[in-house]
Structures are given as structure tokens and as C-alpha cells.
Design an enzyme around this catalytic site. Structure first.
Site, short mmCIF file in Angstrom:
data_model
loop_
_atom_site.label_atom_id
_atom_site.label_comp_id
_atom_site.label_asym_id
_atom_site.label_seq_id
_atom_site.Cartn_x
_atom_site.Cartn_y
_atom_site.Cartn_z
N LYS A 13 14.18 3.73 9.55
CA LYS A 13 14.87 2.69 10.45
C LYS A 13 15.86 2.00 9.68
O LYS A 13 16.81 1.86 9.99
CB LYS A 13 13.63 1.68 10.51
N GLU A 54 11.60 6.25 -1.06
CA GLU A 54 10.81 7.69 -0.90
C GLU A 54 11.69 8.53 0.12
O GLU A 54 11.75 9.70 -0.25
CB GLU A 54 9.53 7.47 -0.33
N GLY A 86 9.14 -0.98 12.47
CA GLY A 86 8.81 0.45 12.06
C GLY A 86 7.77 0.86 12.48
O GLY A 86 7.51 2.22 12.98
N ARG A 87 6.50 0.16 12.48
CA ARG A 87 5.17 0.61 12.89
C ARG A 87 4.96 0.81 14.46
O ARG A 87 4.11 0.96 14.98
CB ARG A 87 4.27 -0.25 12.32
N GLU A 121 -0.60 -3.61 8.50
CA GLU A 121 0.60 -3.98 8.05
C GLU A 121 1.06 -5.31 9.10
O GLU A 121 1.63 -6.08 8.83
CB GLU A 121 1.63 -2.94 8.22
N HIS A 151 -21.01 13.30 8.32
CA HIS A 151 -21.73 14.13 7.24
C HIS A 151 -21.17 13.44 5.90
O HIS A 151 -21.11 14.02 4.91
CB HIS A 151 -21.36 15.66 7.33
N LYS A 176 7.97 -3.29 -4.39
CA LYS A 176 9.35 -2.37 -4.16
C LYS A 176 10.22 -2.85 -5.21
O LYS A 176 10.61 -2.10 -5.98
CB LYS A 176 10.06 -2.35 -2.69
#
Ligand SMILES: O=P(O)(O)OC[C@H]1O[C@](O)(CO)[C@@H](O)[C@@H]1O
Length: 543
Positions: free
Chosen positions: A205, A211, A262-263, A348, A379, A511
Site C-alpha cells: 500500500k 520487508e 491494508g488488512r 490489528e 490432534h 519499526k
């Protein structure tokens, strides 16, 4: 847009009293025994998603009080403000209009802001889908692999959806997702790829995310070092920061807008990898499914509104029962990244400790959301869900019909899968008293232990709540509806709590500190650092 924080309402005090008098000792088994119509009374059919809410610790009076809470908080006005494009993301001064991303071109007018946003959306969506179709037309020849580089919302959504809709994906294209700033993520992927037939989507965005830019640089370096010549033809950008993408050397970019969080961005150009996978028609269906859920959320009365009802159960559990987490158990392997996607969406959005006015909230907000595909979880950690000391509400997701072609040897697997899903919610609710366990003949290995002792180990408290969501099949349309359902549910809990679900200041400090620390990995300087950080830095860089 007047929003009243949940704890300042009369309904909140009434719910407190109701919890003390009824809620605390509510027993699901008694409730089912007393009401043969409980399943019907506590089920909601929304577009594409059916929900059984009957195995939750509530009755009609709880539901009425909670629904009253939503009304008293002004949830409907808040919802309408979001759909109308009002700047409800106050701390960033932005509208929240991901619903415009899936509105049809000819949607009935809502507000000037929304109508303008919908026009903008279609001005990008049309060329983006044409581009996706162009890539698909060259599948197997010009393009064999699509590599999406992005993180957070620019990774989790497309990755989750491409995996989920594998049945609908182009058979001659493979999809890869790289997010972590860790060579161990990107290196093995690049090793398998041919730069001549790979399309790299740089999804960000902001186009400033450390990253993503670091990985995009690695990919470009790999591309040119391995004989790739035409960066423009093999790299495409999706971003709100078109200038930054151009600076990187990307000539084809699909944009979106700051009113897309963003999400919440999977429906925008961030969904390009998905559009390439399932094609323009598939992507339109995906948007259509979400739009149908939007309309349900926008128009259904609170008492029959699925996102609202799910959010109310969430508030009931988090703020009255004090449950700290919720486990998501999708009984469909295609949904294996759904829990990770939901972690970002919910935690978030709602992992906040101050309200919209900046006041500390005196109650709990986002639970921990976690999970794994159904029987794998059974399991691993379901032991704790059945017999642990914490109560964790579980959300089961069942898909009635498997993918086409899952007949013959696979048909039997699907019946087993669904039987497991039902058995788990049944077991969580029913439990097993020690007296009943004492009637069973103990396993041979435990015959030396007193019968009543082993019975205690083999008993289950029961009364553990769950919700089951059912999709008829996992298709672009139902997946779109399911994701939109979760988005709106998160909106509702955030609104009731009076917090801003659309900013994410909590990621900023780390950050900034990372940027300060990075040069120290070169210089080795530890001045001004606490002894732990200094000690660890020294250990990590020691030759
Ligand atoms: O798409 P971008 O701008 O690279 O951001 C990636 C992710 O980083 C975050 O801003 C958190 O740091 C998320 O909200 C977002 O989805």
C-alpha cells in the site's frame, strides 16, 4: 455519527446484572434440553454463509440485551457513516471504504464520497482485470509462475484466497508468496523459478515497507543476474504510492486509495494475484459475494444481522465471561491460512487500549485469535480446548460440498471430515461427567489406577461454547461473503468498544527502533541501549 461507548450504556449495566443472575451459570445442555427449537432460534442465514449460534452460552434474553446494547451504542449510525465514506478513521483522517471496492458500477447512490470512490474503483478494476486475463492468456508459455511480494495485508489476503480457491485457479500457473525479511523465505522460492517466465507482483500500500522493498530488491537483482532483461514486463506494482513504484523501475502499476486499509485491501489491486489465479469472472464473483454480505450488513435488522450477532457474542464472551481467546477451526484444507489472515484482521484492528477520544478503555478488547485446519488441530491442541482450565470459544467452519472431482476415493474423506467437525462441537458442549466415565471399562494400561481416579482423567467438563459457520461450497462467491462477514464483525466489536479499528499505531514503535538498531549491526555500537538489547546485539554480531 454519535457513538456511545458500550460501558456507558444502560444495556451494559443490565448485561452485568444478567451475567451475575443467569449468564455465569448458563449451561448449554440444560438449554438444549429445554428448547427443541434452539437450533432454529439461534441460526442465521446470511448471503453465502449459514451460522449456527445455538451452541453459545446465551438465551433469548441475553440476545435481546446484547442487541439493545448495539442499538444504544449507535452501531447502525456508525455503520451508515462507514458506508457513506465519512472519515471514521479519525486518527488518520480517512474514510473507510473497502465496501466501495466490491460495489457494482451501477450501485444505487449512497453518498457523494462513496459514489466517487466507486467510480474510481472501476476505473482501476477494469484495466486490472484485463491485465490479469492477459497474463492468463500467456500461461504456460510467457508466464508459468506468479510471485507476490508483500507483507501483512499485502500478503495474507491474497495468499489465503489463492490457496482457498485453488480449484478455480489456472492450471498452468503456480503461485508463490514471499513476505518475511528473511532470506530463508525468498531464497528457496527463487531457486525454483525461471526469471524468463516469472511475473513478480510487488504489493505494498505504502511502497515504503522495509520487508517488501528489501525482498523486491532481491528479486530484481536475481532477475537481472539470471538473464532477465525486461523488468517492466516481469514486475508489476500494486500500491497507493505510484511514484515510489515508478522509482523502483516498475512501469505497470495498479493503484488504490488511502481509504483502503491494508488488512481490508484484498478487494483492491492487492488482489491481483487472486485475479490472475481465478480470472476476471472469478474475481467479479468474489467481489459479488462480499457485496451481498455488505448489503446484508447494511440493511438487515440488528437481531437478524449476522456480523452484528457474531460481534455481540464476542463482546459477551470477552467482556462478561472474560474469555481471552477464540480458536478458528476451518474444516477445509483450502482455508488453512484463514486463521493467520483473521489474526491480522481482528488483532490489528481491535488490539487497542484507548478509545476514539484517547481515553483508556476500562474493559478488554481484542481476544487472541488462533487456529489450524480442523483435524490437524484436533490432534494437537484440542486436548486443551476439551479439558484445559481456560474456556476457549471455537469457531468451526464446515463446507458442505467438496471441490469438483472429489468423488471416488476422496468422497469418503469428506464425510469423515464433516463428521469430525460436528463431533467436536458436540463433545465440547456435551462433555462427559466422571460418573459416566466411571462406567466405562478403563484401558488396560490404567487398570492399576483406582477406577474413580481414572474416571476423573477421562471426564470432560463440557458446556464449552462454539459457533459453526457453514458454506455450501468454497467458491469465489462464498469466500468473498465469508471474508466480508469477518470484516464487518470486527467493525462491530470495535464500534461497540468505542475504539478506532482502522489505524495500527501499535506497529510503529518497533519499526522505528529497528531503523535505529540496524546501523549498530555494522558499527557494533551499544551506547544508550539497555543491557539486554546491548548484550543480545553483541552476541548476534560476534565474529
Ligand atoms: O502494504 P504495506 O504498506 O507494505 O503494509 C503492509 C502491512 O504493514 C502494516 O502497515 C503494519 O505494519 C499493515 O497494516 C499492512 O498490511
Amino acid at each position: 455519527m454519535s457513538l456511545v461507548r458500550c460501558d456507558k450504556t444502560e444495556a451494559w449495566s443490565a448485561l452485568r446484572a444478567h451475567y451475575e443472575s443467569k449468564g455465569r451459570q448458563f449451561d448449554l445442555r440444560t438449554a438444549f434440553a429445554a428448547d427443541a427449537g434452539r437450533f432454529d432460534r439461534f441460526s442465521v442465514q446470511a448471503p453465502g454463509v449459514f451460522a449456527d449460534l445455538s451452541k453459545n452460552r446465551w438465551d433469548a434474553s441475553t440476545r435481546a440485551l446484547l442487541t439493545g446494547l448495539a442499538a444504544e451504542c449507535g452501531l447502525e449510525a456508525r455503520r451508515d457513516a462507514m458506508f457513506a465514506g465519512e472519515p471514521i478513521n479519525l486518527t488518520e483522517g480517512r474514510a473507510v471504504l473497502h465496501t466501495a471496492l466490491r460495489a457494482p458500477k451501477d450501485a444505487p447512490p449512497l453518498s457523494a464520497a462513496t459514489d466517487a470512490a466507486i467510480a474510481d474503483v472501476h476505473a482501476v478494476l477494469t484495466p486490472m482485470l484485463t491485465y490479469a486475463e492477459g497474463v492468463r492468456a500467456q500461461a504456460g508459455t510467457q508466464f508459468t509462475d506468479i510471485l507476490n511480494i508483500g507483507i501483512g495485508g499485502s500478503d495474507l489476503g491474497p495468499q489465503m484466497a489463492v490457496l482457498a480457491l485453488e480449484e478455480f485457479a489456472h492450471p498452468k500457473l503456480r503461485f508463490h508468496f514471499v513476505s518475511n525479511v528473511d532470506g530463508h523465505d525468498i531464497a528457496p522460492v527463487l531457486k525454483r523459478l525461471n526469471p524468463r517466465t516469472t511475473l513478480v507482483i510487488v504489493a505494498s500500500k505504502t511502497f515504503t515497507t522495509q520487508e517488501t522493498l528489501a525482498n523486491a530488491n532481491v528479486a530484481r537483482e536475481w532477475f537481472t543476474a539470471n538473464g532477465g532483461t525486461d523488468v517492466g514486463a516481469h514486475f508489476v506494482g500494486v500500491t497507493t504510492n505510484i511514484q515510489a513504484a515508478a522509482k523502483f523501475g516498475i512501469t505497470t502499476t495498479f493503484g488504490f486509495w488511502d481509504w483502503v486499509g491494508g488488512r481490508y485491501s484484498l478487494w483492491s489491486a492487492i488482489g491481483l494475484s487472486l485475479a490472475i489465479a481465478i480470472g476476471a469472472d472469478g474475481f467479479e464473483d468474489f467481489l459479488g459475494g462480499a457485496n451481498a454480505m455488505d448489503e446484508h450488513f447494511r440493511t438487515a435488522p440488528l437481531a437478524h444481522n449476522l456480523p452484528v450477532q457474531l460481534a455481540l457474542v464476542d463482546v459477551w464472551y470477552r467482556n462478561f465471561h472474560g474469555f481471552t481467546s477464540r480458536s478458528v477451526a476451518p474444516y477445509h484444507q483450502g482455508l488453512k491460512r484463514l486463521p493467520a489472515y483473521l489474526q491480522q484482521l481482528e488483532m490489528e484492528s481491535n488490539g487497542k487500549c484507548v478509545d476514539v477520544d484517547g481515553h483508556a478503555v476500562p474493559f478488554a478488547t481484542s481476544p487472541v485469535v488462533w487456529g489450524e485446519p480442523g483435524t490437524n488441530g484436533q490432534h494437537a491442541y484440542f486436548q486443551m480446548l476439551h479439558q484445559g482450565t481456560d474456556v476457549v470459544p471455537v469457531e468451526f467452519i464446515a463446507v458442505k460440498t467438496p471441490a469438483k472431482g472429489h468423488t471416488g476415493r476422496y468422497a469418503d474423506l469428506h464425510a469423515k471430515l464433516l463428521a469430525n467437525c460436528l463431533a467436536q462441537s458436540q463433545a465440547l458442549m456435551q462433555g462427559k461427567p466422571a460418573a459416566e466415565a466411571a462406567q466405562e471399562s478403563p484401558p488396560t494400561a490404567s487398570r492399576t489406577i483406582a477406577r474413580e481416579v481414572i474416571a476423573e482423567h477421562r471426564s470432560f467438563p463440557g458446556n464449552r461454547p462454539s459457533t459453526t459457520l457453514v458454506l455450501d461450497a468454497l467458491t469465489p462467491r462464498t469466500l468473498g461473503a465469508l471474508i466480508a462477514l469477518y470484516e464487518h464483525r470486527v467493525f462491530c466489536t470495535g464500534a461497540l468498544w468505542g475504539i478506532n479499528s482502522f489505524d495500527q499505531w501499535g506497529v510503529e514503535l518497533g519499526k522505528a527502533l529497528c531503523n535505529e538498531l540496524l546501523p549498530r549491526f555494522e558499527s557494533g555500537a551499544t551506547d544508550g541501549l539497555d543491557s539486554s538489547t546491548a548484550g543480545l546485539l553483541t552476541k548476534l554480531i560476534a565474529k
